[in-house]
Write an enzyme that holds these catalytic residues in place. Structure first.
Site, mmCIF file in Angstrom:
data_model
loop_
_atom_site.group_PDB
_atom_site.id
_atom_site.type_symbol
_atom_site.label_atom_id
_atom_site.label_comp_id
_atom_site.label_asym_id
_atom_site.label_seq_id
_atom_site.Cartn_x
_atom_site.Cartn_y
_atom_site.Cartn_z
ATOM 1 N N LYS A 183 -15.720 44.012 -2.363
ATOM 2 C CA LYS A 183 -16.395 44.101 -1.062
ATOM 3 C C LYS A 183 -17.697 44.867 -1.219
ATOM 4 O O LYS A 183 -17.714 45.977 -1.749
ATOM 5 C CB LYS A 183 -15.524 44.831 -0.039
ATOM 6 C CG LYS A 183 -16.188 44.849 1.329
ATOM 7 C CD LYS A 183 -15.531 45.820 2.289
ATOM 8 C CE LYS A 183 -16.284 47.119 2.435
ATOM 9 N NZ LYS A 183 -17.656 47.007 2.942
ATOM 10 N N GLY A 235 -17.191 55.678 -3.092
ATOM 11 C CA GLY A 235 -17.756 55.989 -1.788
ATOM 12 C C GLY A 235 -17.498 57.441 -1.418
ATOM 13 O O GLY A 235 -17.288 58.298 -2.288
ATOM 14 N N GLU A 257 -13.984 57.025 -7.024
ATOM 15 C CA GLU A 257 -15.238 57.660 -7.450
ATOM 16 C C GLU A 257 -15.881 58.203 -6.186
ATOM 17 O O GLU A 257 -16.403 57.436 -5.382
ATOM 18 C CB GLU A 257 -16.157 56.630 -8.126
ATOM 19 C CG GLU A 257 -15.655 56.109 -9.443
ATOM 20 C CD GLU A 257 -15.691 57.154 -10.538
ATOM 21 O OE1 GLU A 257 -16.402 58.168 -10.391
ATOM 22 O OE2 GLU A 257 -14.990 56.956 -11.549
ATOM 23 N N CYS A 291 -24.372 60.460 -5.839
ATOM 24 C CA CYS A 291 -23.135 61.251 -5.912
ATOM 25 C C CYS A 291 -23.333 62.383 -6.910
ATOM 26 O O CYS A 291 -22.743 63.444 -6.793
ATOM 27 C CB CYS A 291 -21.973 60.366 -6.336
ATOM 28 S SG CYS A 291 -22.317 59.412 -7.817
ATOM 29 N N GLU A 389 -22.080 67.780 0.856
ATOM 30 C CA GLU A 389 -22.933 66.760 0.248
ATOM 31 C C GLU A 389 -23.933 66.281 1.297
ATOM 32 O O GLU A 389 -23.562 65.586 2.241
ATOM 33 C CB GLU A 389 -22.050 65.587 -0.214
ATOM 34 C CG GLU A 389 -22.808 64.527 -0.976
ATOM 35 C CD GLU A 389 -21.907 63.371 -1.423
ATOM 36 O OE1 GLU A 389 -21.101 62.884 -0.610
ATOM 37 O OE2 GLU A 389 -22.018 62.968 -2.589
HETATM 38 P P1 NAD Z 1 -18.577 55.216 2.473
HETATM 39 O O1 NAD Z 1 -17.367 55.917 2.018
HETATM 40 O O2 NAD Z 1 -19.009 55.362 3.869
HETATM 41 O O3 NAD Z 1 -18.389 53.624 2.246
HETATM 42 C C1 NAD Z 1 -18.002 53.106 0.995
HETATM 43 C C2 NAD Z 1 -17.405 51.730 1.192
HETATM 44 O O4 NAD Z 1 -16.161 51.851 1.887
HETATM 45 C C3 NAD Z 1 -18.262 50.787 2.016
HETATM 46 O O5 NAD Z 1 -18.232 49.505 1.419
HETATM 47 C C4 NAD Z 1 -17.551 50.765 3.375
HETATM 48 O O6 NAD Z 1 -17.754 49.578 4.102
HETATM 49 C C5 NAD Z 1 -16.103 50.888 2.928
HETATM 50 N N1 NAD Z 1 -15.170 51.372 3.979
HETATM 51 C C6 NAD Z 1 -15.457 52.055 5.103
HETATM 52 N N2 NAD Z 1 -14.301 52.363 5.765
HETATM 53 C C7 NAD Z 1 -13.281 51.851 5.031
HETATM 54 C C8 NAD Z 1 -11.851 51.871 5.170
HETATM 55 N N3 NAD Z 1 -11.250 52.472 6.201
HETATM 56 N N4 NAD Z 1 -11.112 51.273 4.207
HETATM 57 C C9 NAD Z 1 -11.694 50.693 3.141
HETATM 58 N N5 NAD Z 1 -13.041 50.647 2.957
HETATM 59 C C10 NAD Z 1 -13.826 51.233 3.895
HETATM 60 O O7 NAD Z 1 -19.715 55.624 1.439
HETATM 61 P P2 NAD Z 1 -21.251 55.244 1.453
HETATM 62 O O8 NAD Z 1 -21.915 55.973 2.567
HETATM 63 O O9 NAD Z 1 -21.398 53.762 1.367
HETATM 64 O O10 NAD Z 1 -21.729 55.866 0.026
HETATM 65 C C11 NAD Z 1 -22.059 57.191 -0.140
HETATM 66 C C12 NAD Z 1 -20.911 57.974 -0.737
HETATM 67 O O11 NAD Z 1 -20.490 57.375 -1.948
HETATM 68 C C13 NAD Z 1 -21.307 59.393 -1.114
HETATM 69 O O12 NAD Z 1 -20.296 60.281 -0.721
HETATM 70 C C14 NAD Z 1 -21.417 59.348 -2.626
HETATM 71 O O13 NAD Z 1 -21.218 60.594 -3.255
HETATM 72 C C15 NAD Z 1 -20.371 58.352 -2.975
HETATM 73 N N6 NAD Z 1 -20.628 57.742 -4.291
HETATM 74 C C16 NAD Z 1 -19.868 58.122 -5.364
HETATM 75 C C17 NAD Z 1 -20.144 57.607 -6.629
HETATM 76 C C18 NAD Z 1 -19.364 58.030 -7.845
HETATM 77 O O14 NAD Z 1 -19.484 57.383 -8.871
HETATM 78 N N7 NAD Z 1 -18.577 59.089 -7.777
HETATM 79 C C19 NAD Z 1 -21.175 56.680 -6.783
HETATM 80 C C20 NAD Z 1 -21.916 56.304 -5.676
HETATM 81 C C21 NAD Z 1 -21.634 56.840 -4.418
#
Ligand code: NAD
Length: 485
Positions: A183, A235, A257, A291, A389
């Site tokens: 997704k 995320g 992650e 991140c 963050e």
């Molecule tokens: P987010 O958690 O808001 O969304 C991530 C994904 O989850 C999106 O595709 C979203 O549509 C989906 N999602 C939302 N609600 C959901 C649910 N209830 N069930 C399943 N999926 C759901 O994150 P974001 O704002 O897109 O990204 C930023 C975050 O990601 C930051 O916290 C960052 O640190 C983290 N991140 C971590 C890494 C890593 O490698 N550790 C890499 C990149 C980003």
């Protein structure tokens, strides 16, 4: 209207080897964060698309895991070539939709290509590494060990490095013999669709890779699909916890992650230029939407004044503008929601009287999501700017006098994703690196991530590791067969 065909999508679900209309009710609006304009409206997928894609992935699994691993390696190399062939269009999408400066957009494409090539290399020898013998005590039995593909897997990715976070999951999963449903983020739904284009072009067997656009409802459907044998999520911690809860109902393996609030320690003997490069890159690359942002600077008392003077000078000289303007070094914040969240942090910091050395606000009179490079000095360690963050170009600083103190401050966080150390004494540098509780540490070098590296967090920054052989083994189950000699 752009001539880049990656913007012109009316079918945004790739399932069972075919493009199809998404069943979602909404059109996903894709913005240019430099101007605020809508650059595309694409149909969203819906939960029923996940059901179909998961069924296709389950159907394809039996034959995909059984093809020789060198054949899978060939497909992965073809993915790498497919990305390279589309390099310019991919750079353009990321500059337009993510607001990445050209160099950063090019780095992302290069990273994705390198990831597919790396896992092709690991897939090459996978079959030969199967059935490794194990000698058992007593001499009556012999064991052999297999590393087998887990099955169809569900993947959920965020918007900040969309091409890269997806490559880090798709390449090792397919190398291992897993099939996948991924997704994309609702904010950046276009770029990963290229993997569907390439899959169709190279004749990847139907159902091996499936892609569904959409928001939380589609993500929830991924966590609930009975076909999956693992869910891999990148995320935020808030959503990661929801994913973990949903997957826990079926006791499935999970990879998370998540976020970070990472430290960079600079000692008094550090080379000043190196320290400036590392601190600047660690907080302003991708406008701080990383991140791995090293958003907490812990500098020795004796170097503080000099380092901060250099940082302020460089921050003020950083050109913050549309990536399409000549000389841009930092672009906008990708989403309006994230831009608003950062502004809230800045407004609170201002009203609470934090010592703002530079920046501290959004760029005035402009429709884009531009935040000025920002540095807060001497931030109390309980302040939310120090602990949370922010996910933007906002650096918080503090000082230390002993290395024990530096490590105590560095590790006083619920996160443990990455850390950086800038220090001229090799033994001291090593001790500081070894003392930080995090999954990836850089010593005297700006953040660089090789496909051979391990990527993942300690503590609340996640579960599991991506990249390197760990990325592959994350999609494998170990099987031990015991038989008479
Ligand atoms: P987010 O958690 O808001 O969304 C991530 C994904 O989850 C999106 O595709 C979203 O549509 C989906 N999602 C939302 N609600 C959901 C649910 N209830 N069930 C399943 N999926 C759901 O994150 P974001 O704002 O897109 O990204 C930023 C975050 O990601 C930051 O916290 C960052 O640190 C983290 N991140 C971590 C890494 C890593 O490698 N550790 C890499 C990149 C980003």
């Amino acid at each position: 209207m752009s001539s880049n065909s990656l913007f012109d999508r009316n079918k945004t679900v790739f399932a069972g080897g075919c493009w199809r209309d998404g069943s979602g009710q909404d059109l996903l609006k894709v913005f240019n964060p430099s101007t605020g304009e809508v650059v595309a409206k694409v149909p969203s997928g819906g939960p029923s698309d996940v059901d179909d894609a998961a069924a296709a992935a389950a159907n394809a699994f039996g034959s995909w895991k059984s093809v020789p691993s060198v054949t899978r390696a060939g497909y992965l190399r073809a993915f790498a070539r497919g990305l390279a062939d589309r390099q310019e269009a991919l750079v353009d999408v990321q500059m337009t939709v993510n607001g990445k400066p050209r160099l950063e957009a090019e780095i992302d494409v290069g990273d994705a290509i390198a990831t597919f090539d790396y896992y092709a290399g690991l897939a090459d020898g996978l079959d030969e590494r199967q059935d490794a013998p194990v000698i058992h005590a007593g001499g009556e039995h012999l064991g052999r060990v297999r590393h087998e593909a887990l099955g169809p897997v569900g993947m959920i990715v965020p918007w900040n490095f969309p091409l890269v976070t997806s490559a880090w999951k798709i390449a090792p999963a397919l190398a291992a013999g897993c099939t996948a449903v991924m997704k994309t983020s609702e904010f950046t739904p276009l770029i990963e669709l290229v993997y569907g284009d390439i899959a169709a072009e190279i004749g990847l067997p139907a159902g091996v890779l499936n892609i569904v656009t959409g928001g939380a409802d589609v993500g929830i459907a991924i966590t609930e699909a009975p076909e999956f044998r693992k869910v891999s999520f990148t995320g935020s911690n808030m959503v990661g916890a929801k994913v973990m809860q949903a997957v826990a109902k079926r006791c499935l393996p999970i990879a998370l992650e998540l976020g970070g609030k990472s430290p960079i320690i600079v000692t008094e003997d550090a080379d000043l230029e190196t320290a400036l490069d590392c601190v600047m890159g660690g907080i302003y690359f991708n406008a701080g939407q990383m991140c791995s942002a090293t958003s907490r600077l812990i500098v020795h008392d004796d170097l503080e004044a000099k380092l901060l003077e250099g940082l302020v000078e460089r921050s003020r000289a950083t050109k913050v503008a549309s990536p399409f303007e000549e000389g841009t070094e930092m672009g906008p914040i990708t989403t309006r929601a994230q831009f608003d969240k950062i502004r809230e942090y800045l407004d609170q910091a201002c009203s609470q009287g934090l010592d703002c050395l530079t920046g501290g606000k959004a760029q005035a009179d402009c429709a884009g999501n531009f935040i000025e490079p920002t540095i807060y000095r001497n931030v109390p360690h309980e302040h939310h700017i120090w602990r949370e963050e922010v996910f933007g170009p906002v650096l918080a600083t503090t000082t230390f006098r002993s290395d024990e103190e530096a490590l105590r401050i560095a590790n006083d966080t619920r996160y443990g994703l990455v850390g950086s150390v800038v220090c001229s004494d090799p033994d001291r540098g090593k001790a500081l690196c070894d003392g930080i509780a995090a999954g990836q540490i850089w010593l005297n070098t700006p953040q660089i991530v090789y496909p051979e590296s391990a990527w993942g967090g300690f503590k609340a920054s996640g579960i599991g590791r991506e990249l390197g052989p760990w990325g592959l083994s994350g999609f494998q189950g170990v099987k031990h067969v015991t038989a008479p000699c």
